[in-house]
Design an enzyme around this catalytic site. Structure first.
Site, PDB file in Angstrom:
ATOM      1  N   ASN A  81     -13.574   4.960  13.844  1.00  0.00           N
ATOM      2  CA  ASN A  81     -14.773   4.669  14.621  1.00  0.00           C
ATOM      3  C   ASN A  81     -14.499   4.716  16.124  1.00  0.00           C
ATOM      4  OD1 ASN A  81     -13.370   2.071  13.568  1.00  0.00           O
ATOM      5  ND2 ASN A  81     -14.297   1.450  15.508  1.00  0.00           N
ATOM      6  N   CYS A  92      -9.415 -12.380   9.210  1.00  0.00           N
ATOM      7  CA  CYS A  92      -8.273 -12.720   8.332  1.00  0.00           C
ATOM      8  C   CYS A  92      -8.630 -13.833   7.341  1.00  0.00           C
ATOM      9  CB  CYS A  92      -7.072 -13.185   9.150  1.00  0.00           C
ATOM     10  SG  CYS A  92      -6.297 -11.882  10.109  1.00  0.00           S
ATOM     11  N   MET A 137      -0.174 -16.288  12.816  1.00  0.00           N
ATOM     12  CA  MET A 137      -1.200 -17.162  13.387  1.00  0.00           C
ATOM     13  C   MET A 137      -0.768 -17.537  14.812  1.00  0.00           C
ATOM     14  SD  MET A 137      -4.009 -18.865  13.189  1.00  0.00           S
ATOM     15  CE  MET A 137      -4.683 -20.138  14.266  1.00  0.00           C
ATOM     16  N   GLU A 165       0.798  -1.229   0.000  1.00  0.00           N
ATOM     17  CA  GLU A 165       0.000   0.000   0.000  1.00  0.00           C
ATOM     18  C   GLU A 165       0.832   1.281   0.000  1.00  0.00           C
ATOM     19  OE1 GLU A 165      -3.036  -0.183   3.047  1.00  0.00           O
ATOM     20  OE2 GLU A 165      -4.000  -1.911   2.107  1.00  0.00           O
ATOM     21  N   CYS A 188     -11.690 -15.453  13.948  1.00  0.00           N
ATOM     22  CA  CYS A 188     -10.936 -15.943  12.779  1.00  0.00           C
ATOM     23  C   CYS A 188     -11.281 -15.202  11.485  1.00  0.00           C
ATOM     24  CB  CYS A 188     -11.212 -17.435  12.563  1.00  0.00           C
ATOM     25  SG  CYS A 188     -11.312 -18.410  14.079  1.00  0.00           S
ATOM     26  N   ASP A 219     -18.941   1.936  11.401  1.00  0.00           N
ATOM     27  CA  ASP A 219     -17.511   1.924  11.070  1.00  0.00           C
ATOM     28  C   ASP A 219     -17.174   2.969  10.010  1.00  0.00           C
ATOM     29  OD1 ASP A 219     -14.865   1.255  11.213  1.00  0.00           O
ATOM     30  OD2 ASP A 219     -15.031  -0.583  10.040  1.00  0.00           O
TER      31      ASP A 219
HETATM   32 CA    CA Z   1     -12.643   1.306  11.566  1.00  0.00          CA
END
Ligand code: CA
Length: 705
Positions: free
Chosen positions: A275, A629, A669, A85, A626, A320
């Site tokens: 948020n 992801c 993990m 990114e 879980c 959100d």
């Molecule tokens: Ca957020």
């Protein structure tokens, strides 16, 4: 003694002057250079190009007349296989960038030759506290040094020439689920950085550090803390009146996880906040009032970190609707007057134009269809929220548009002063919201008080069809003065890349489907494209070495959408992650190696059906711990293993090693043993077996058709 001190001071001053007078030193970026970035268009000095964060370049040797001849000039294969990114920075022929896991690279900008790479060795266990992929959005450069903020909350200063660390400070409490994915901002001798974690129950803030020493200069919390400890300032005392219950116990949220912009004349720093934490609560549990300064745009005095003004885009947010999107600064002619404005295409679907000296709302208009508010009242500046959108109060399931991933997520927008248009990576991504009436905060998993298991899409075919039909992604050219769409380019689905606009009448954008393209900025006509072999989410940038102009973008599919959305993410074009730096020029001659085709997992589903009530409990545990992801309903979007095809489902020892003992902690993990009971984890396994069997049946049925 006095003489000695005076001598030392004079000496320090001499060194300072000698350094300031030596522009030949690597990465010698100063506030003056960034302020006048347009006078050195060959460089791209900060991630947003300059302090305005417009992401517009005055370069035009690549333009709408010749962009058809653009070719790959060089590429570099990154050594991390998660979302990329970052927007690189180029200073005097050297490119500085970052990749997943907060690694930093320096390249010879014209050739792609790696000069050095710095690995901060982020512990794999941090992944469980990162909502939206293990990404990093770039470096700040300041007087021969680079600054990178790491996933585990460190701010590190590097020697730009060697990549060697000079200092490192912990900007967050390592015992709390903070993370950092955003790029720092250098203003004067200050390095300003925020953090993330509102989905996990932290309290958001921004900090400023001394660029040379790493000393903390100031910190501004975006939400009030425990009243018993006293408020840090008047602004937070005022904000506390808009909260109720014991909000501080769940952190409060309001994190500053994305880019910052800066007006050197007003000396104000601008950013949005996320948020409140948690969101989707029952009435009376912390969100009775507006919950300031969550889901807001804030201005702080850069020198002191003191509050200047705020504008809350989403009071009492339940959806959100983070306000962390790009905040671009520009001068617009509004009603015959030149106004210094700030613009944002918000996650909540509205495009805001504010007076950036005062925070006064000048205009707001939805740039995508929205169903949570009928508009923004120009007098009060507040959204006119529709009653059905308050699902926490109505108690029912409500499909909101935009959903939690927003009408515009983190991907940078770009404003072109040449066309007067804002280019927005817009999307329509509805989401089913339902309050979790039994909400309890968890350590390992998401702290959102919405019933994720009930809103998991395959549970409810009607809602699933509604959401699928509503998925859209497009590049939107928006006139911020008239507040209207000028043109759009439609993609297969949501989650397309950030934007670059140039004086060559061009806009560049990568897509989720793996195409990197150039469009004519004035009318959106597609002029050129390149098959990137992976989804592109990062924003491109451009620079020149000598007379030659280059365009660079980081390719590498990732982010929240492929992690959480499961099957829905396939709508945008099913992708694997191939992480690369791609650089283009008119005389480019490089070629990517052929890409191997996407391989489907083939492991057969376990034969014994699980006990239905156990699988139902497992669905809840899966959604909570879980799914953020491994994807909705255990369908992986391609970045992490698809658990329906895991060998561990029928291998007790392997299941225990990975899930309870943390055998794969280095990849992120962690062991869930400290947080979840053995029975809860076994329920998750039952749910996964059920999903594997359902998927195998569906695949057989599809084949039979
Ligand atoms: Ca957020």
């Amino acid at each position: 003694m006095r003489h000695h001190l005076a001598g030392a001071a004079a000496c320090a001053l001499a060194i300072f002057n000698a350094q300031a007078a030596d522009p030949q030193r690597a990465a010698w970026v100063t506030a003056e250079r960034i302020r006048h970035a347009d006078t050195e268009p060959q460089n791209w000095l900060i991630t947003g190009h300059d302090y305005s964060d417009q992401r517009f370049s005055p370069l035009k040797s690549i333009n709408d007349g010749n962009v058809g001849q653009l070719h790959l000039a060089w590429y570099y294969d990154l050594d991390t296989h998660r979302g990329q990114e970052a927007t690189p920075v180029v200073v005097d022929g050297v490119m500085y960038s970052t990749s997943a896991w907060s690694k930093v690279q320096a390249f010879e900008a014209a050739t792609g030759r790696l000069l050095w790479q710095f690995d901060p060795h982020v512990p794999g266990s941090i992944a469980i506290h990162v909502c939206c992929d293990l990404v990093n959005r770039g470096v700040a450069v300041w007087m021969g040094r680079l600054y990178v903020a790491t996933l585990d909350g460190r701010l590190i200063s590097l020697d730009a020439q060697t990549g060697k660390p000079l200092w490192s400070v912990a900007t967050t409490d390592p015992t709390r689920p903070y993370a950092i994915t955003g790029a720092p901002l250098a203003t004067g001798g200050r390095i300003i950085i925020g953090n993330a974690g509102a989905e996990y129950g932290v309290r958001g803030y921004v900090s400023a550090y001394d660029a040379l020493t790493g000393k903390l200069l100031w910190r501004f919390y975006t939400v009030p803390g425990d009243p018993a400890k006293g408020f840090e300032n008047e602004a937070l005392a005022r904000a506390a009146k808009t909260w109720s219950g014991e909000w501080w116990k769940d952190g409060g949220g309001g994190t500053v996880w994305n880019s910052l912009s800066y007006d050197p004349e007003l000396d104000l720093v601008y950013f949005g906040t996320g948020n409140g934490s948690p969101w989707g609560r029952k009435p009376g549990e912390g969100s009775k009032g507006d919950s300031l300064y969550a889901a807001s745009i804030l201005a702080l005095h850069a020198a002191s970190g003191a509050y200047a003004w705020h504008y809350q885009t989403t009071p009492a947010d339940e959806w959100d609707y983070d306000s962390d999107q790009t905040v671009a600064l520009a001068t617009l002619n509004i009603a015959g007057k030149a106004r210094k404005v700030l613009m944002q295409a918000n996650k909540n679907g509205f495009f805001y134009v504010l007076d950036r000296a005062t925070g006064e709302l000048l205009s707001a208009k939805n740039f995508v269809p929205v169903n949570w508010a009928s508009g923004v009242d120009p007098k009060t500046g507040r959204p006119q929220v529709l009653p059905q959108a308050r699902y926490a109060y109505t108690g029912g399931l409500w499909v909101g548009s935009p959903g939690g991933l927003g009408a515009h997520n983190w991907m940078p927008a770009s404003f072109s002063p040449a066309t007067g248009l804002e280019y927005i990576p817009a999307q329509e991504l509805p989401f089913p919201f339902l309050t979790d009436k039994e909400f309890k905060p968890v350590e390992l998993g998401v702290n959102m008080a919405i019933d994720l298991a009930a809103t998991s899409l395959p549970q409810d075919p009607k809602t699933k069809a509604q959401v699928l039909a509503g998925l859209k992604g497009y590049l939107l050219a928006w006139d911020p003065v008239a507040q209207r769409e000028v043109w759009r380019v439609t993609y297969r689905g949501p989650w397309n890349g950030g934007l670059l606009s140039t004086a060559g009448n061009l806009v560049f954008q990568g897509s989720a489907a793996g195409e990197f393209a150039a469009y004519r900025a004035s009318d959106g006509r597609k002029l050129w494209s390149f098959a990137a072999q992976t989804g592109v989410v990062a924003a491109p940038m451009t620079f020149a070495v000598g007379a030659k102009q280059y365009v660079t973008v980081l390719a590498g599919w990732g982010g929240a959408f492929p992690l959480v959305a499961g099957e829905l993410s396939f709508k945008s074009g099913r992708q694997v992650n191939r992480s690369r730096v791609l650089t283009f020029a008119l005389e480019g001659t490089a070629q990517l190696p052929a890409a191997s085709p996407l391989s489907e997992p083939r492991l057969a589903a376990p034969s014994v059906p699980p006990e239905p009530t156990l699988a139902a409990e497992g669905a809840k545990q899966y959604a909570l711990r879980c799914g953020s992801c491994h994807g909705d309903a255990a369908v992986s979007g391609g970045l992490v293993p698809d658990l329906r095809y895991s060998a561990a489902l029928v291998n007790d020892a392997l299941w225990k090693a990975v899930v309870e003992d943390g055998a794969h902690e280095a990849n992120g993990m962690v062991s869930f043993k400290p947080e979840a009971t053995h029975a809860q984890l076994e329920a998750v396994r039952a749910f996964l077996i059920q999903r594997a069997q359902q998927s195998a049946l569906a695949a057989r049925a599809a084949k039979a058709r």
